[in-house]
Structure formats: C-alpha cells, structure tokens
Design an enzyme around this catalytic site. Structure first.
Site, short mmCIF file in Angstrom:
data_model
loop_
_atom_site.label_atom_id
_atom_site.label_comp_id
_atom_site.label_asym_id
_atom_site.label_seq_id
_atom_site.Cartn_x
_atom_site.Cartn_y
_atom_site.Cartn_z
N PHE A 157 -31.40 20.77 39.32
CA PHE A 157 -30.89 21.11 38.43
C PHE A 157 -29.90 22.21 38.52
CE2 PHE A 157 -33.03 23.69 35.10
CZ PHE A 157 -33.00 21.94 33.38
N ARG A 159 -25.48 22.05 37.41
CA ARG A 159 -24.98 22.04 35.59
C ARG A 159 -24.93 19.97 34.96
NH1 ARG A 159 -21.16 24.36 39.07
NH2 ARG A 159 -20.21 25.71 38.79
N ARG A 181 -33.66 22.21 45.49
CA ARG A 181 -34.02 23.17 46.57
C ARG A 181 -34.20 24.56 47.05
NH1 ARG A 181 -28.20 21.96 48.72
NH2 ARG A 181 -26.60 22.43 47.35
N ARG A 243 -25.37 9.89 44.09
CA ARG A 243 -24.47 9.74 45.23
C ARG A 243 -26.10 8.28 45.47
NH1 ARG A 243 -20.47 11.27 43.19
NH2 ARG A 243 -19.41 12.34 44.46
N GLU A 272 -20.71 2.03 47.96
CA GLU A 272 -19.97 0.94 46.89
C GLU A 272 -18.76 0.71 47.73
OE1 GLU A 272 -19.04 4.33 44.09
OE2 GLU A 272 -21.72 4.33 44.11
N HIS A 290 -19.94 2.94 38.52
CA HIS A 290 -19.22 4.84 39.08
C HIS A 290 -19.14 4.52 37.89
CE1 HIS A 290 -19.07 7.57 42.58
NE2 HIS A 290 -19.11 7.98 40.90
#
Length: 324
Positions: A157, A159, A181, A243, A272, A290
């Site tokens: 959580f 930006r 976290r 990611r 990727e 992406h």
C-alpha cells in the site's frame, strides 16, 4: 579538458530528457537500445561517474564484480531497484536513486485497465472480433464479472497501491482490503474506506480481485504461489503490475487452466521479455508488455526526476530519491 561528469544512459529515453542530459553532462547514450551485458557494465563502471540504468538492466553481482569503480551513482529510471545487487553497491560505496511519485498515477491506470479487461473478458472479445468469429449479440455471449461494488485486495500500500485504491473505491465503489508489510496509518486507510488485514493468507479468501503493488526481489519471489492461489475464491481475479517474479507463473497457469480462479491480468513477467509459453495457452489471462508507466508525460517526468538526482549528487547533496 571536459570537466562535466561522465554519464552513461543504458537505454533510449524520451528525446526531451536526452537533450537535457546531453546539455548538463558529458553523456553517452546506448543507441542500440538493447540491455547491456554484465561485461559491458563492468567496463562502464570503470569509465563513467554515473550510470543511469532501467528495470531491464541486470546489475547483479557479476556485473558489479569490479575493483575500485569510477562510478559513484546509479540513478535508476524507475521505482523498483530489485535488479541492482544492493550488497555489491554498498560494498563499493555507490549511491543508488530511483524515481518515485511520478509514475504512480499511470501505473494505477494500467492496473485498473487490466482489472476491467479481465473481468469483462475484453481480451477474449477483441481476439474473437479480429479472427472474424463474432456471430452477433446473444444473452450468453462472453459473460464476465461485475467490478463495481466488489472487494479489492491490494498487496503493498505504497503510492501506487493507494492510487489504485483511489480509483477503485471512489470511482467504482469497491471495498478495499490492504495487506502491507508495515502498519498503514488509520488516516491513510480512511481516505479509501480501507481495512488493513494482518496477513496475505487471511486477506486472499475475502477478495473478488487481488492487485499486486509490492516490491520485487528475492524477498517477494513467488509470493503468489500455488498454495496462495488455492486460497483465492474460484471466481476471483489476480492483477500484477508490480514485478514478474512476485507470481509463480507456472502455478498461475495451472490455476487458470483448471478454473481454480476466475482469471488474471499481467503487465510484468518473470524473465521478461521472454514469456513462459504456458501462459500463452490461457484464454482467461490478459497480458500487456510492461506498459505501467508508458505515457509520454510519465516517461518524461521519470527522466527529469533522474536528472534532478544527478544534479543533486554532483552538486554535493544527497540525491532527493536516494534508496541505497
């Protein structure tokens, strides 16, 4: 003699940013626009005062295996820096900066795009049209899932996660659950009518949609694995704009093929630009290459943020976005 700091830009950047870099620094551009190899990075570390990498550059232990590098700053173009070996840069005393804030809005826009696409089966619909297979409107054709009013779980959580909550709660009336976290201040949660759930395992069974906005790297590798996919509702959807390594793609493909979850939407991939072939066989999967920050405004703003960090550093200040 040129007294400007020597700077290497590892990929092509927006023209407006390249022009500013060329004016302010002794700048070399990678005009081939392909990721540098470890050997090329080792060579560059011996010759440049600063290197400006992107998330496609692998600056692992092998690339940083040098003695007394000339490079003092890695000014990263992007928020995530899990592609940079933090132990190696610390050992060399190299400073690392990133580009927060400026890409939050557009990355959240892509996450919303993916969520809507997978829920309303937009990818399947476009493929059907382009293949000339649409036979006309009918009540049972490509019936998807409603998004408005549903429960969205946000993992990470920061930006971007908060920008996603803003869109989902205030735009679509979604109920927001958060797994983070660290404890999120109550006033921040209140902005989005959000509730923080202590563990990911406790949150997943409650969600109609799960959107990943956590950091990558070894700590979060395969955070979403087969066990956690089994905790999701059988009609829930997974969205990843964080990611690629955060999701076990083979476990995801299994969950999709056996209808263990409703669908998934990915903007990032593990390894990727190589895409695991097993993903290509999943109809209930939306994939984008992406594109999270891929707007002209954001890509230019990211570059200017790197420029700000360079100027800070070479004028003797800590870069404003220093992360290591």
């Amino acid at each position: 003699m040129n007294s400007k700091p020597r700077v290497l830009v590892t990929r092509r950047w927006p023209a407006a940013v390249e022009a500013q870099l060329a004016e302010r620094f002794d700048t070399q551009f990678n005009r081939t626009d392909t990721p540098l190899t470890s050997a090329e990075f080792r060579s560059a570390l011996a010759r440049f005062d600063a290197i400006l990498p992107t998330v496609t550059d692998k600056l692992g232990a092998e690339a940083l295996d040098v003695t007394a590098p000339q490079t003092r700053l890695l000014a990263n173009y992007g928020v995530g820096y899990s592609h940079i070996d933090s132990d190696a840069v610390r050992a060399h005393g190299i400073t690392v900066s990133n580009t927060p804030d400026v890409l939050s809005e557009c990355t959240a826009d892509i996450a919303m795009t993916l969520m809507l696409m997978v829920a309303r089966r937009a990818g399947e619909g476009e493929r059907e049209l382009r293949a000339g297979q649409w036979t006309g409107w009918r009540p049972t054709h490509l019936v998807g899932s409603k998004v408005s009013g549903k429960v969205l779980g946000i993992v990470g959580f920061g930006r971007i996660g908060q920008a996603m909550a803003q869109r989902a709660h205030h735009g679509f009336g979604m109920k927001i659950l958060v797994q983070n976290r660290s404890a999120v201040p109550q006033d921040v949660l209140d902005r989005y009518g959000a509730t923080q759930v202590e563990t990911l395992d406790a949150m997943l069974p409650q969600c109609d949609f799960v959107s990943l906005h956590c950091p990558g790297g070894a700590a979060n590798r395969h955070l979403i694995n087969s066990r956690r996919l089994d905790l999701m509702k059988p009609d829930a959807f997974l969205i990843n704009t964080a990611r690629g390594e955060v999701v076990d793609e083979h476990a995801l493909a299994q969950a999709l093929m056996f209808d263990c979850i409703g669908g998934a939407a990915l903007d990032v991939f593990d390894g990727e630009p190589r895409i695991a072939p097993v993903l290509l066989d999943c109809d209930n999967l939306v994939m984008l290459p992406h594109l999270g920050s891929a707007t002209r405004e954001t890509r230019e703003a990211m570059g200017m943020r790197v420029l700000d960090n360079l100027v800070d550093y070479f004028e003797g200040r800590d870069p404003r976005d220093k992360v290591l």
